[in-house]
Design a protein around this motif. Sequence first.
Motif, PDB file in Angstrom:
ATOM      1  N   GLU A  20       0.830  -1.201   0.000  1.00  0.00           N
ATOM      2  CA  GLU A  20       0.000   0.000   0.000  1.00  0.00           C
ATOM      3  C   GLU A  20       0.870   1.258   0.000  1.00  0.00           C
ATOM      4  N   GLY A  21       0.236   2.377  -0.285  1.00  0.00           N
ATOM      5  CA  GLY A  21       0.957   3.635  -0.447  1.00  0.00           C
ATOM      6  C   GLY A  21       1.768   4.089   0.761  1.00  0.00           C
ATOM      7  N   THR A  57      -1.586  -3.109  -3.976  1.00  0.00           N
ATOM      8  CA  THR A  57      -2.679  -2.214  -3.591  1.00  0.00           C
ATOM      9  C   THR A  57      -3.668  -3.036  -2.774  1.00  0.00           C
ATOM     10  N   ILE A  65      -7.560   5.159  -0.209  1.00  0.00           N
ATOM     11  CA  ILE A  65      -6.265   5.422  -0.836  1.00  0.00           C
ATOM     12  C   ILE A  65      -5.694   6.716  -0.249  1.00  0.00           C
ATOM     13  N   ALA A 110      -0.799   5.709  -3.903  1.00  0.00           N
ATOM     14  CA  ALA A 110      -0.903   4.439  -4.635  1.00  0.00           C
ATOM     15  C   ALA A 110      -0.368   4.599  -6.050  1.00  0.00           C
ATOM     16  N   SER A 131      -9.085  -3.445  -9.404  1.00  0.00           N
ATOM     17  CA  SER A 131      -7.940  -2.520  -9.431  1.00  0.00           C
ATOM     18  C   SER A 131      -7.545  -2.166 -10.858  1.00  0.00           C
TER      19      SER A 131
END
Length: 610
Positions: A20-21, A57, A65, A110, A131
Amino acid sequence: MRAHCELTGHPEPEVFHMNEGHAGFLGLERVREYMKSGALTFDQALEATRAGTVFTTHTPVSAGIDRFPRELVERHFAKESPVEGLPLDRVLQLGVEDYAGGDPAVFNMAVMGMRLAQRVNGVSSLHGAVSRGMFQGLWPGFDTAEVPITSVTNGVHARTWVAEEAQDLAQRIVPDSAEFTRPEGWRKITGASEAELWEMRRILRERLVITARARLRDSWRQRGASEAELGWIDDVLDADVLTVGFARRVPSYKRLTLMLRDRARLKAMLTDPERPLQIVIAGKAHPADEGGKRLIQEIVRFTDDPEVRHRIVFLPDYDMALARSLVQGCDVWLNNPLRPLEACGTSGMKSALNGGLNLSIRDGWWEEWFDGSNGWAIPTAEEVGDPDRRDALEATALHDMFEEQVIPLFYDQDERGLPKRWLEMVKHTLVSLGPKVLATRMVQDYVARLYQGAADSSRLLTGDGMAGARELTAWKQRVRRSWNDVRIEHVEVGGVEDPPQVGGELEVLATVSLGDLDPKDVCVHAAVGRVAPSEHLVDPAFVGLVAVGGAGSDGAPARYSGTIPLERAGSCGYTVRVMPKHPLLADPAEMGLLALPDPPGGMGDGVVLR
Ligand SMILES: *Cc1c(COP(=O)(O)O)cnc(C)c1O
């Protein structure tokens, strides 16, 4: 030779996995290090970093996000604490939403992760597909199905989640635990006797009852109740009653309160004198999530009702310890998210490993591995646009499932008190899901689908004094510069048989201008499929065409040919496309470059097959 860390002696990692970001800035630090140690430009260091990076993600909920004001990144990377060597404009470019529907004032973590990683995945097959649609803008021109985001379905760590009693039972039947890495090992579980399996389930259910009473007492004391008022808690829950678990963080898509849509019906099931249901709910709202807190209050108010409080409890402070007793003690694990917003979900996997049965909307992992008899699928009403009406329909379906299937199966017990068909389902759950839901399977998938490729790419790019990184960067720059000149000049088709027939082949000849590029810099595909009313090809079949001449140094167009099998009757269309090709690309769509015939779509006249 791989470098070793000076301090620990361990080999330096080759592959970096950003989950993840939140983890995204590690990629920037690696770019900075490569620039410094390898004397690379930003672009070269970016290629070197991408090669050894996997980005995962984790949510299809866009509010989930991480997106920050662009100005915040400017402040931290340039104004207040400049990071030496990283040009601000390049950093900003990595997180910019420069695609249709994007917000240019935002820095998207992301999106940055996907630009810093050559390999990207979602966490279940359905989430991969969602996604690909969600991030399609990063690969403009490509069909959703071709967006280079794959998936690896999550798994859970058995020793953390499986009760000791269940592990002991498994070991008695299959002494060599290595067998549980293979489906054949799990199949042996069917050798467990119904009596010992049921006894194990009862022990776990009873332990949950005891834990739940203790937690409930704590929670009432914290609400200010005195001990004298809490005598009723000794009779809360029953170790012989069908026990349903529902434990969630409570973002709205998880629909904590769906079961309350028809309170009278739920109440009737909870208080049925012969075949009651009992429900243990645990939850936790993010402190800033007012909506989530309201849902919890709604549940708590319902569970406070003296008529049902011995059959339905809410336990606050959902954490791993509470999760363990719940996934171990519950007979049924309930999950009713708003499909397709559950990326994977793992609590149901934990339950399955303990002999619990899943009752879930077909979302996340359950979409993939529900096989019709290893639990139950709650029918969805996704086609219903009105969210309230959809909730009502799905809540009714949920209550129907309980009344018509789950409750009768559990209480269909023989003279020894054994629910034979239920236990059959438990065994089938273990056999069918056991080998799949394990974290070891997940790690193997990551190695085979992503880590191995990333390690290979990383070695190719960073070995030999970073020669690969320099080469790939120069090549990509050349391709980007020249791509506007790549044009499909002409496409001809003909049946190998005339007229073309189902079961026959279509011969395709394409003439392509390559500008400054060489035929080896591109791949050319032909596609054939049904033509949708929108003129798009539906589920096209692609076939690679081979260069058959032209494209001398004189700049003449190159010619490509190939044959496509014609498999379906009816009208079909065809098209041709050109994409960049290089051995160091992980996917032909990687650069987001695609040339189609002009006008775009460029269907041929169509071929009718009989
Ligand atoms: C397993 C687990 C989760 C994730 O469960 P979901 O199925 O995604 O809801 C969340 N919190 C805790 C404490 C867990 O143990």
